[in-house]
Write a protein that holds these residues in place. Structure first.
Motif, PDB file in Angstrom:
ATOM      1  N   ASN A  12       0.728  -1.432  -0.050  1.00  0.00           N
ATOM      2  CA  ASN A  12       0.349   0.340   0.016  1.00  0.00           C
ATOM      3  C   ASN A  12       1.158   1.015  -0.287  1.00  0.00           C
ATOM      4  OD1 ASN A  12      -2.877  -1.153   0.125  1.00  0.00           O
ATOM      5  ND2 ASN A  12      -1.618  -2.055   2.489  1.00  0.00           N
ATOM      6  N   TYR A  13       1.792   1.492   0.095  1.00  0.00           N
ATOM      7  CA  TYR A  13       3.231   2.358   0.445  1.00  0.00           C
ATOM      8  C   TYR A  13       3.193   2.698  -1.112  1.00  0.00           C
ATOM      9  CZ  TYR A  13       7.694   4.995   0.601  1.00  0.00           C
ATOM     10  OH  TYR A  13       8.303   6.059   0.653  1.00  0.00           O
ATOM     11  N   TYR A  14       3.128   1.877  -1.746  1.00  0.00           N
ATOM     12  CA  TYR A  14       3.812   2.282  -3.504  1.00  0.00           C
ATOM     13  C   TYR A  14       2.481   3.463  -3.929  1.00  0.00           C
ATOM     14  CZ  TYR A  14       7.872   0.015  -3.071  1.00  0.00           C
ATOM     15  OH  TYR A  14       9.482  -0.343  -2.263  1.00  0.00           O
ATOM     16  N   LYS A  15       1.386   3.034  -4.024  1.00  0.00           N
ATOM     17  CA  LYS A  15       0.173   3.506  -3.810  1.00  0.00           C
ATOM     18  C   LYS A  15      -0.467   4.991  -3.105  1.00  0.00           C
ATOM     19  CE  LYS A  15      -3.561   0.515  -2.859  1.00  0.00           C
ATOM     20  NZ  LYS A  15      -4.343   1.538  -1.878  1.00  0.00           N
ATOM     21  N   ASP A  16      -0.406   4.595  -1.923  1.00  0.00           N
ATOM     22  CA  ASP A  16      -0.897   5.852  -1.333  1.00  0.00           C
ATOM     23  C   ASP A  16       0.207   6.597  -0.936  1.00  0.00           C
ATOM     24  OD1 ASP A  16      -3.009   4.525  -1.451  1.00  0.00           O
ATOM     25  OD2 ASP A  16      -2.985   3.098   0.563  1.00  0.00           O
ATOM     26  N   PHE A  17       1.711   6.669  -0.399  1.00  0.00           N
ATOM     27  CA  PHE A  17       2.599   7.482  -0.003  1.00  0.00           C
ATOM     28  C   PHE A  17       2.411   8.506  -1.256  1.00  0.00           C
ATOM     29  CE2 PHE A  17       2.013   5.281   4.018  1.00  0.00           C
ATOM     30  CZ  PHE A  17       2.544   5.607   4.896  1.00  0.00           C
ATOM     31  N   PRO A  18       3.171   9.690  -0.926  1.00  0.00           N
ATOM     32  CA  PRO A  18       3.706  10.656  -2.077  1.00  0.00           C
ATOM     33  C   PRO A  18       4.659   9.970  -2.087  1.00  0.00           C
ATOM     34  CG  PRO A  18       2.905  11.653  -0.540  1.00  0.00           C
ATOM     35  CD  PRO A  18       2.527  10.272  -0.077  1.00  0.00           C
ATOM     36  N   VAL A  19       5.261  10.069  -3.605  1.00  0.00           N
ATOM     37  CA  VAL A  19       7.826   9.943  -3.592  1.00  0.00           C
ATOM     38  C   VAL A  19       7.843  10.733  -2.535  1.00  0.00           C
ATOM     39  CG1 VAL A  19       7.331  10.979  -5.243  1.00  0.00           C
ATOM     40  CG2 VAL A  19       8.862   9.433  -5.359  1.00  0.00           C
ATOM     41  N   HIS A  20       9.530   9.089  -2.174  1.00  0.00           N
ATOM     42  CA  HIS A  20       9.746  10.740  -1.515  1.00  0.00           C
ATOM     43  C   HIS A  20      10.612  11.447  -2.252  1.00  0.00           C
ATOM     44  CE1 HIS A  20      13.805  10.807   1.360  1.00  0.00           C
ATOM     45  NE2 HIS A  20      12.814  10.913   1.999  1.00  0.00           N
ATOM     46  N   ASN A  21      10.776  12.224  -1.609  1.00  0.00           N
ATOM     47  CA  ASN A  21      11.463  13.721  -2.002  1.00  0.00           C
ATOM     48  C   ASN A  21      12.820  13.995  -0.879  1.00  0.00           C
ATOM     49  OD1 ASN A  21      12.575  15.259  -4.238  1.00  0.00           O
ATOM     50  ND2 ASN A  21      10.590  16.725  -4.163  1.00  0.00           N
ATOM     51  N   PRO A  22      13.555  13.818  -1.120  1.00  0.00           N
ATOM     52  CA  PRO A  22      15.004  14.535  -0.469  1.00  0.00           C
ATOM     53  C   PRO A  22      15.486  15.986  -1.023  1.00  0.00           C
ATOM     54  CG  PRO A  22      15.885  12.808  -1.497  1.00  0.00           C
ATOM     55  CD  PRO A  22      14.092  12.335  -1.578  1.00  0.00           C
ATOM     56  N   ALA A  23      14.947  16.312  -1.776  1.00  0.00           N
ATOM     57  CA  ALA A  23      15.810  17.432  -2.137  1.00  0.00           C
ATOM     58  C   ALA A  23      14.864  18.521  -1.307  1.00  0.00           C
ATOM     59  CB  ALA A  23      15.197  17.648  -3.762  1.00  0.00           C
TER      60      ALA A  23
END
Length: 529
Positions: free
Chosen positions: A281-292
């Protein structure tokens, strides 16, 4: 004299180097001992995603500096030289990942091989019960009547149903590699194995040794085995599929870097299976991780810390008067730094306001550029309708033709919103060609860049972590309980999972009499004049 001075200097530096070398060895030993003690204090196992392409260039998008693709201004051809440098630690890590992947593949294939062997034994056992009497003592068998021949049809159809049911339940592509065995699945495999062995033992003692002549009884014995296997398959459906459907726990999943949070209701699952569901569910529910997006706060904190500097000119050996003056000056500097720190919220406010103004400005330029490009596309499509069929431009060529008109505005917007490392020039052109092919509007094209989408929206080289590490104080094969906390850790961040039990809900009924809603309206015939 010169020789002596040179020799003494050499011995001095060599003595210092030897001393520093011994000090470095002692510090490394202490560091290793700390690492070993910390590793003993927590339990960690690894959950592996399905096999994917290894990523050697993930380090280029981590940290405070992200890759800078100038595809909006110029095109650069990279030749010969490499833009990545690998240290000895990176080489060791890569080789370790390759060794782990080889071991995981062997483990997965071994599980599949054992499952296939057990399935063949189960399906061939009833057939062997029917065939062995004809091969060993065919002359002594009694003739099989109509009822016995009808049992042949029953065995055949039951085995076919069992084959399809086992294929649908067990022979599915694995979603993830679990660190420990699946307890219920191992229990069912052990039960089936013991069940088949007990049937073989009874068959060998009561039928093979005595060479039983009642062939109809042997056929009924095989039918009973197939019926029992069907009931075991029903038990497998209950334990593996139906048991987890009713939700019992609410899991709060929080990403450690930006605090993104989601809640999931799960049933009675083990910790490792709950971790797999959360990652799916993480790959479809969470926004992409953006370290910038985290670099601005880090630079702001470093700037405020750098503004606080205290100097002791006289050193620890100065007189008392000088020490008192130095202390008073230090207090004054600390007070001044505190006053500057109190006004830092104003700097943050104006910085965020300026950033929002720049984002709105770049967004407006991007929207206008994309609308003009799509208007040009529609004009080209109307002109191509008048041309011969061989001269029509395909969507890929059309996307490459209009992309330069919007490239600069798009790149500036992505840089302002710190998304430039998530979109490459090739992926943008493919998305543009897709929108042109399906006759989509400019708003539909811009939606992927104006709002941050889920992780699956981007390419695998932007988000896919090959391994996740499950850290839990409890055993990962134990079930979820109220208050269970575990971590799912990858290279860039970790997911903190907290378990809460869904409360028991009690509903009361209140009866309302239908007659209580009735009323009578009385109208007077006479009115006052």
């Amino acid at each position: 004299m010169d020789t002596e001075s040179t020799y003494s200097g050499y011995s001095y530096y060599s003595g210092r180097s030897r001393g520093s070398h011994r000090h470095g060895e002692r510090s490394r030993d202490r560091h290793k001992s700390r690492i070993k003690e910390s590793s003993r204090s927590e339990k960690s196992v690894t959950i592996n995603a399905p096999p994917a392409e290894p990523l050697l260039g993930d380090q280029s998008v981590r940290g405070e500096e992200v890759q800078d693709d100038n595809w909006g201004e110029t095109t650069t051809a990279v030749t010969g030289t490499s833009e990545h440098s690998l240290s000895q630690e990176d080489i060791v890590r890569i080789s370790k990942d390759l060794d782990d992947s080889v071991g995981l593949d062997c483990k997965r294939y071994l599980n599949v091989a054992l499952s296939v062997i057990l399935g063949l034994v189960v399906f061939l056992t009833p057939l062997a019960f029917l065939i062995l009497p004809h091969l060993l003592w065919p002359d002594r068998l009694r003739a099989c009547g109509t009822a016995c021949e009808g049992l042949y049809i029953s065995v055949a159809f039951k085995l076919l149903i069992l084959l399809l049911a086992v294929w649908a339940l067990f022979f599915r592509p694995p979603r993830a590699g679990l660190p420990r065995i699946f307890v219920f699945r191992a229990l069912l495999a052990t039960l089936v194995l013991l069940f088949v062995l007990s049937y073989w033992l009874f068959y060998g003692v009561r039928i093979l040794d005595s060479q039983d002549e009642d062939y109809q009884g042997i056929v009924q014995y095989a039918v009973s085995l197939v019926d029992a296997l069907l009931f075991i398959h029903y038990l497998a459906i209950v334990l593996l599929e139906l048991r987890q459907l009713q939700p019992f726990f609410s899991l709060c999943v929080t990403r450690s870097t930006d605090g993104a949070t989601q809640h999931y209701n799960l049933g009675q699952l083990s910790i490792q299976r709950a971790a797999v569901v959360i990652l799916e569910n993480y790959y479809k529910d969470f926004p992409v991780h953006n370290p910038a997006m985290l670099t601005a706060s880090k630079s702001r904190a470093a700037k405020h810390l750098a503004g606080l500097k205290v100097y002791n000119v006289d050193g620890p050996g100065g007189n008392n008067a000088a020490a008192g003056i130095a202390q008073s000056q230090s207090r004054a500097m600390i007070a001044a730094a505190a006053r500057r720190r109190d006004s830092s919220h104003n700097d943050l406010y104006y910085e965020e306001a300026e950033h929002e103004r720049r984002v709105r400005k770049r967004k407006a330029r991007l929207v206008v550029a994309v609308e003009e490009a799509f208007t040009h596309i529609r004009r080209m499509q109307e002109e191509e309708k008048k041309k011969a069929p061989g001269d029509v431009m395909d969507p890929r060529e059309a996307a490459q033709a209009i992309f330069p008109s919007m490239a600069r505005a798009l790149q500036k917007y992505l840089r302002t919103t710190r998304q430039q490392h998530l979109h490459s020039m090739e992926s943008i052109q493919q998305h543009l060609a897709f929108c042109i092919t399906n006759n989509m509007t400019p708003k539909a094209f811009l939606e992927s860049y104006l709002t941050t989408g889920p992780t699956l929206q981007y390419g695998k080289d932007r988000w896919l972590a090959r391994q996740w590490t499950l850290i839990s104080e409890a055993s990962v094969t134990s079930g979820l309980k109220d208050g269970t906390i575990f971590l799912l850790k990858c290279i860039d961040f970790s997911l903190v999972v907290t378990t809460k039990k869904i409360p028991y809900i009690k509903l009361d009924e209140e009866f309302i009499d239908p007659k209580s809603h009735k009323f009578v309206l009385r109208l007077q015939s006479e009115t006052s004049v």
